[in-house]
Design a protein around this motif. Sequence first.
Motif, short mmCIF file in Angstrom:
data_model
loop_
_atom_site.label_atom_id
_atom_site.label_comp_id
_atom_site.label_asym_id
_atom_site.label_seq_id
_atom_site.Cartn_x
_atom_site.Cartn_y
_atom_site.Cartn_z
N SER A 136 27.46 43.10 46.64
CA SER A 136 26.51 43.81 47.74
C SER A 136 27.13 44.95 48.12
CB SER A 136 26.64 42.74 48.90
OG SER A 136 27.98 42.43 49.38
N GLU A 137 28.81 45.15 47.98
CA GLU A 137 29.24 46.31 48.31
C GLU A 137 28.97 47.42 47.50
OE1 GLU A 137 30.88 43.59 47.53
OE2 GLU A 137 31.72 42.79 49.68
N ILE A 158 34.49 50.52 43.93
CA ILE A 158 34.47 49.32 44.86
C ILE A 158 35.16 48.13 44.09
CG2 ILE A 158 32.90 47.52 45.66
CD1 ILE A 158 32.73 50.22 47.06
#
Length: 431
Positions: free
Chosen positions: A79-80, A144
């Motif tokens: 999701s990030e 990320i």
Amino acid sequence: MKQKDLLYFAIFLIFLIGVGWLQSWNVAFGILNMCLISAIMALGVNIQWGYAGLFNAGIMGFTALGGLSAVLVSAKPVSEAWAAGGLGIIGSLVILGMTVSAILYVRMKIAPPLRTWSIIVVILPGYWLFQGFYSSAVEQIETINPALTGYLGGLGLPIITAWLIGGLVAAGGAWLIGRISLGLRADYLAIATLGISEIIIAIIKYEEWLTRGVKNVTGLPRPVPYEVNLIETQWLVNLAESLSANPVAMASLLVKFCYLMLFLGMLAILMWLSERALKSPWGRMMRAIRDNREAASAMGKDVTGRHLQTFVLGCAVCGIAGAMLVTLDGQLVPGSYTPLRYTFLIWVMVILGGSGNNWGSVLGGCIIWFVWIQAEPLGYALVEAVTFPFEEGYWLKGHLIENAAQTRLILMGGILLVVMRFAPKGLIPER
């Protein structure tokens, strides 16, 4: 099938049982699972070569597309990463699609004198916009948590659904490639498919936002139980005690057996469909095109269109096998896709079994993979026996032992030469 054909499969099973008896049943079941995946790959190549005479040297590229599909379908979404650069990736893909559509429109609507300049006018701003969105999004995604993720992830669906999707993705890629390359002569077709395969594998290796690249995607979900969960169940412990077996080894064997049932089911479905196609009017037409392309074309058959159908079907089967391979490993390792080595290996499977015969392809896939795996320990044993008279530390003995693993390459070449000399149509020839 004739009795002689059944005898070949029986001999293979006897050797496999010998591995289980002398080495380990876990090793035997592991080899058998990979034999079934290899048989499916050989079946896909046989659809192309045995049915239509198409020489595809890009098998690993379509297998890799199937493996990529397994990741995109089953891996959990990050999701990030989506929040950081997901919209940028989507935007860049939309721009790329619009640019390609505009180029096709210009090619259809504008006459040749202005066509080239018009295409350049479309490409330059399209590329500039695409690169602006894409580069920024990729940079943000790959920052990320790169040690664990650094990519977008997948849809989080059951991995077994990736088998069908992997076949569809490989079929879509084959359709695009076939539209470009199937008009080429056989040798040029082989070169083109090999080059395109290298491009596909390079993208999978180096586009980390999509596949983590050489960092590998690990921990993909399984369609079968985990060994650690099975060991904790009382019924398995009781079964192991009743057989005087190690519960850990029993759990591992049970997991491999579950994979075996899944792979056998998929192979049975593909074999049924392949046999139905081969014996149908479509299959007879494909063999007629393979044997005499000019005569078939003179009879009104769309040779290029039929070749495209066969090319797509064969690549779809290879894509299914690629998704199954990633399912078995539980990870995607882009560095393991070595086109020249494993493409050669799969072609040896088809030649040994008998091109044009689906059962022959299955037999060739099982035999060659079994020999490929067992050649290394046999090579070490042979080198040890040959160098036994030499003293420890003697340079020749050390050199031979270090390179004993290369025995498998010599053995594959030897098998190919023997088959071409004594059984040029394979062990189970086309009827």
